[in-house]
Design an enzyme around this catalytic site. Structure first.
Site, PDB file in Angstrom:
ATOM      1  N   GLY A 195       5.503  30.045  -1.012  1.00 24.37           N
ATOM      2  CA  GLY A 195       6.935  30.283  -0.819  1.00 24.37           C
ATOM      3  C   GLY A 195       7.753  29.003  -0.903  1.00 24.37           C
ATOM      4  O   GLY A 195       7.243  27.899  -0.734  1.00 24.37           O
ATOM      5  N   ARG A 248      14.766  28.471   3.994  1.00 25.82           N
ATOM      6  CA  ARG A 248      15.464  28.153   5.245  1.00 25.82           C
ATOM      7  C   ARG A 248      15.247  26.710   5.708  1.00 25.82           C
ATOM      8  O   ARG A 248      15.923  26.228   6.598  1.00 25.82           O
ATOM      9  CB  ARG A 248      15.033  29.150   6.339  1.00 25.82           C
ATOM     10  CG  ARG A 248      15.603  30.540   6.131  1.00 25.82           C
ATOM     11  CD  ARG A 248      14.882  31.598   6.953  1.00 25.82           C
ATOM     12  NE  ARG A 248      13.624  32.041   6.342  1.00 25.82           N
ATOM     13  CZ  ARG A 248      12.807  32.943   6.868  1.00 25.82           C
ATOM     14  NH1 ARG A 248      13.107  33.500   8.037  1.00 25.82           N
ATOM     15  NH2 ARG A 248      11.683  33.284   6.254  1.00 25.82           N
ATOM     16  N   GLN A 290       0.478  31.126  -7.904  1.00 25.63           N
ATOM     17  CA  GLN A 290       1.315  32.331  -7.906  1.00 25.63           C
ATOM     18  C   GLN A 290       2.607  31.922  -8.610  1.00 25.63           C
ATOM     19  O   GLN A 290       3.489  31.321  -8.007  1.00 25.63           O
ATOM     20  CB  GLN A 290       1.606  32.802  -6.472  1.00 25.63           C
ATOM     21  CG  GLN A 290       2.374  34.116  -6.431  1.00 25.63           C
ATOM     22  CD  GLN A 290       2.949  34.430  -5.055  1.00 25.63           C
ATOM     23  OE1 GLN A 290       3.040  33.565  -4.181  1.00 25.63           O
ATOM     24  NE2 GLN A 290       3.352  35.682  -4.856  1.00 25.63           N
ATOM     25  N   GLU A 321       9.423  45.214   8.482  1.00 22.16           N
ATOM     26  CA  GLU A 321      10.182  43.966   8.410  1.00 22.16           C
ATOM     27  C   GLU A 321      11.559  44.143   9.046  1.00 22.16           C
ATOM     28  O   GLU A 321      12.135  45.245   9.024  1.00 22.16           O
ATOM     29  CB  GLU A 321      10.321  43.521   6.951  1.00 22.16           C
ATOM     30  CG  GLU A 321       9.008  43.113   6.326  1.00 22.16           C
ATOM     31  CD  GLU A 321       8.257  42.073   7.154  1.00 22.16           C
ATOM     32  OE1 GLU A 321       8.825  41.008   7.431  1.00 22.16           O
ATOM     33  OE2 GLU A 321       7.097  42.334   7.536  1.00 22.16           O
ATOM     34  N   ARG A 381      -1.221  -4.604   7.926  1.00 19.26           N
ATOM     35  CA  ARG A 381      -1.091  -3.662   6.807  1.00 19.26           C
ATOM     36  C   ARG A 381      -2.471  -3.234   6.310  1.00 19.26           C
ATOM     37  O   ARG A 381      -3.485  -3.835   6.683  1.00 19.26           O
ATOM     38  CB  ARG A 381      -0.257  -4.318   5.707  1.00 19.26           C
ATOM     39  CG  ARG A 381       1.222  -4.427   6.106  1.00 19.26           C
ATOM     40  CD  ARG A 381       1.992  -5.333   5.182  1.00 19.26           C
ATOM     41  NE  ARG A 381       1.865  -4.923   3.794  1.00 19.26           N
ATOM     42  CZ  ARG A 381       2.098  -5.726   2.753  1.00 19.26           C
ATOM     43  NH1 ARG A 381       2.459  -6.986   2.952  1.00 19.26           N
ATOM     44  NH2 ARG A 381       1.965  -5.287   1.526  1.00 19.26           N
ATOM     45  N   LYS A 403      -2.404  -8.578   5.554  1.00 15.51           N
ATOM     46  CA  LYS A 403      -2.600  -7.487   4.589  1.00 15.51           C
ATOM     47  C   LYS A 403      -3.914  -7.714   3.859  1.00 15.51           C
ATOM     48  O   LYS A 403      -4.168  -8.825   3.386  1.00 15.51           O
ATOM     49  CB  LYS A 403      -1.459  -7.461   3.587  1.00 15.51           C
ATOM     50  CG  LYS A 403      -1.545  -6.282   2.631  1.00 15.51           C
ATOM     51  CD  LYS A 403      -1.114  -6.585   1.212  1.00 15.51           C
ATOM     52  CE  LYS A 403      -2.072  -7.470   0.485  1.00 15.51           C
ATOM     53  NZ  LYS A 403      -1.812  -7.633  -0.938  1.00 15.51           N
ATOM     54  N   TYR A 446       1.998 -15.257   7.369  1.00 14.32           N
ATOM     55  CA  TYR A 446       1.643 -14.181   6.453  1.00 14.32           C
ATOM     56  C   TYR A 446       0.262 -14.474   5.881  1.00 14.32           C
ATOM     57  O   TYR A 446       0.051 -15.484   5.212  1.00 14.32           O
ATOM     58  CB  TYR A 446       2.657 -14.037   5.298  1.00 14.32           C
ATOM     59  CG  TYR A 446       2.145 -13.050   4.279  1.00 14.32           C
ATOM     60  CD1 TYR A 446       1.894 -11.737   4.642  1.00 14.32           C
ATOM     61  CD2 TYR A 446       1.852 -13.436   2.971  1.00 14.32           C
ATOM     62  CE1 TYR A 446       1.367 -10.829   3.746  1.00 14.32           C
ATOM     63  CE2 TYR A 446       1.326 -12.529   2.055  1.00 14.32           C
ATOM     64  CZ  TYR A 446       1.086 -11.220   2.457  1.00 14.32           C
ATOM     65  OH  TYR A 446       0.556 -10.327   1.571  1.00 14.32           O
ATOM     66  N   ALA A 448       1.154 -22.212  13.280  1.00 20.80           N
ATOM     67  CA  ALA A 448       2.400 -21.450  13.162  1.00 20.80           C
ATOM     68  C   ALA A 448       3.011 -21.627  11.777  1.00 20.80           C
ATOM     69  O   ALA A 448       3.014 -22.718  11.225  1.00 20.80           O
ATOM     70  CB  ALA A 448       3.376 -21.916  14.221  1.00 20.80           C
ATOM     71  N   ARG A 502       1.507 -33.512   1.456  1.00 22.47           N
ATOM     72  CA  ARG A 502       2.952 -33.487   1.694  1.00 22.47           C
ATOM     73  C   ARG A 502       3.481 -34.867   1.360  1.00 22.47           C
ATOM     74  O   ARG A 502       2.734 -35.855   1.341  1.00 22.47           O
ATOM     75  CB  ARG A 502       3.250 -33.127   3.146  1.00 22.47           C
ATOM     76  CG  ARG A 502       2.757 -34.154   4.125  1.00 22.47           C
ATOM     77  CD  ARG A 502       2.939 -33.742   5.581  1.00 22.47           C
ATOM     78  NE  ARG A 502       2.455 -34.762   6.477  1.00 22.47           N
ATOM     79  CZ  ARG A 502       1.704 -34.543   7.547  1.00 22.47           C
ATOM     80  NH1 ARG A 502       1.320 -33.320   7.849  1.00 22.47           N
ATOM     81  NH2 ARG A 502       1.335 -35.537   8.316  1.00 22.47           N
TER      82      ARG A 502
END
Ligand code: UD1
Ligand code: CA
Length: 464
Positions: A17, A21, A79, A162, A342, A360, A375, A389, A449
């Protein structure tokens, strides 16, 4: 007896269906309760019963359904036109006919909280009474859009009418009992009745419910089982009904877990999915959401404002405000506050991912720490590593993702950029602020650096 009965039974879930609604383009049965689609909830219930087979009648949004449930695609029957619930069953007939099943259970796909006990009760009842057609009903004060159950003075089932076709002059007062949309049929009854259905009703649809009156008129034996005011049997047709059923399910799950020995604080704000498994001896504080195939072991503590999906937590501590998806957190590890794990992340025993740390597709080894603002993506980090950090793995070059490998006992100074692919040998140390673009052998100090210059008297703002 049940096992033999079940292995002789095929279930048909009606899910074709449109769900007008719901006012949504999404197929109705893909709307979720606690992150599991209605269809998934029904299928899990039938799957747990050891039936001979399960068929799904799909139509509106067939492709979306097949994509969401590829493991069931071969059991889906198209169907093409949704001409009614009876027509949906007609579409399934060629498959039912060729199946060795003796019994057919039909269930509306929008009644996802039905329990296996309720289905068992119906099936056993039909079988015990040597009936051919069985109906599971419930009682509701206001029958609304439900099909109303009509019984004779002896309480024998006569028909389901019905709402739109109801005529109190013809059927008398409403009995208080409505059709749940769950039926049991012997295959021989379907063979006899299924293609006698017509669409002479208000909606011009082929109603499955007409099978009841047809069976009656042909003297087939009917059985009905009333589950009383069972909230599990309420159908979902609108957003309001969806969230009402979701809240019922939420409370049911929370109560079950509390009774089993899980401490759930502010339980009114804790949402736990139906497939989640949580061992006694764990503690959860709301607001909190735990969904999917998550498994939480005894001894785990999950603080508030945390979202967990498809993750395995083994006696660890999740501090507030974490987001954890498709990850594994090992024994004694701590996560957060404000951490994001993640998919593909694994924290080994006693590892720590602290505040504003995102991982991740990475492993953080035993007793390793990334405590602040990092990250870590596509990385494998060994044991006893300290990630300072602000350290970032630069895993993406704009086209491809690359791996970072950090061996045991490494110390990465703060604000380091690790440009992948790159390997860092064990017991090495990286100076703060480095941009590492080449591998570092074991036991090195690596500093990458610009050297600092101090120029006395050259501050341009302080000229005398
Ligand atoms: C239906 C019953 C009603 C019952 C109620 C219980 C009929 C005619 N009425 O009403 O007696 O009290 O469920 O919740 O069956 N579907 C198809 N193909 C179609 C039409 C529907 O697969 O052509 C599926 C829908 O996706 C849905 C289920 O059948 O999952 C029921 O259809 P719906 O339109 O919701 O029926 P109701 O009006 O709720
Ligand atoms: Ca319905």
């Amino acid at each position: 007896m049940s096992n033999q009965l079940f292995s002789n039974t095929i279930a048909v879930v009606l899910a074709a269906g449109k769900g007008t609604r719901m006012k949504s383009d999404k197929p109705k049965v893909l709307h979720e309760l606690l992150n599991t689609p209605m269809l998934g909830l029904s299928l899990n219930t039938f799957q747990s019963m050891g039936l001979l087979d399960i068929k799904i009648i799909a139509g509106h949004g067939y492709d979306v359904l097949a994509e969401r449930y590829p493991e069931y695609e071969r059991q889906m029957i198209l169907q093409e036109k949704q001409l009614g619930t009876g027509h949906a069953l007609q579409v399934a007939w060629p498959y039912l006919k060729s199946s060795p099943a003796k019994w057919v259970i039909v269930a509306n796909g929008d009644t996802p909280l039905i329990t296996s006990d309720q289905i068992t009760q119906l099936l056993e009842g039909v079988n015990r009474h040597n009936a051919q057609v069985g109906l599971l009903s419930l009682t509701v004060k206001d029958p609304g859009g439900y099909g109303r159950v009509v019984k004779d003075e002896q309480g024998e089932l006569q028909a389901v009418v019905e709402a739109r076709d109801w005529d109190s002059n013809k059927y008398g007062a409403y009995s208080g009992e409505v059709n749940s949309g769950i039926y049991a049929f012997s295959k021989s009854a379907l063979e006899e009745l299924l293609f006698l259905l017509d669409n002479k009703n208000e909606q011009h649809e082929f109603y499955i419910t007409q099978l009841i009156s047809l069976a009656k008129s042909r003297d087939l034996k009917l059985f009905s089982s009333c589950a009383g005011a069972s909230p599990e049997l309420l159908g979902i047709n609108s957003p309001a009904e969806l969230v009402e059923q979701e809240e019922y399910l939420r409370l049911k799950i929370v109560k079950r877990l509390l009774n089993s020995g899980v401490i759930i604080r502010s339980s009114g704000q804790v949402r736990i999915g139906a497939e989640v498994s949580i061992e006694p001896g764990s503690e959860i504080t709301g607001p909190c959401e735990i969904y999917g195939s998550s498994i939480i072991s005894a001894g785990t503590r999950i603080d508030s404002h945390t979202y967990i999906q498809d993750s395995v937590l083994e006696s660890c501590h999740i501090l507030p405000f974490c987001h954890i998806q498709g990850s594994k957190v090992g024994f004694g590890a701590t996560v957060g506050p404000y951490a994001r794990l993640r998919p593909g992340t694994e924290l080994k025993k006693r590892a720590r991912a602290g505040n504003f740390v995102e991982l991740k597709n990475s492993i953080l080894g035993e007793s390793s720490k990334a405590n602040h603002l990092s990250y870590i993506g596509d990385a494998s980090v060994g044991c006893n590593v300290n990630i300072g950090a602000g350290t970032i793995t630069c895993n993406y070059d704009g086209i491809k993702k690359h791996k970072t490998q950090i061996s045991d006992d490494v110390f990465i100074g703060s604000n380091t950029a690790l440009v992948a692919p790159v390997n860092i040998g064990s017991n090495s140390m990286v100076g703060a602020g480095s941009t590492i673009t080449a591998d570092i052998p074991a036991q090195c100090l690596s500093v990458a650096r610009a050297r600092q210059k101090n120029l006395p008297g050259k501050n341009p703002l302080k000229k005398r």
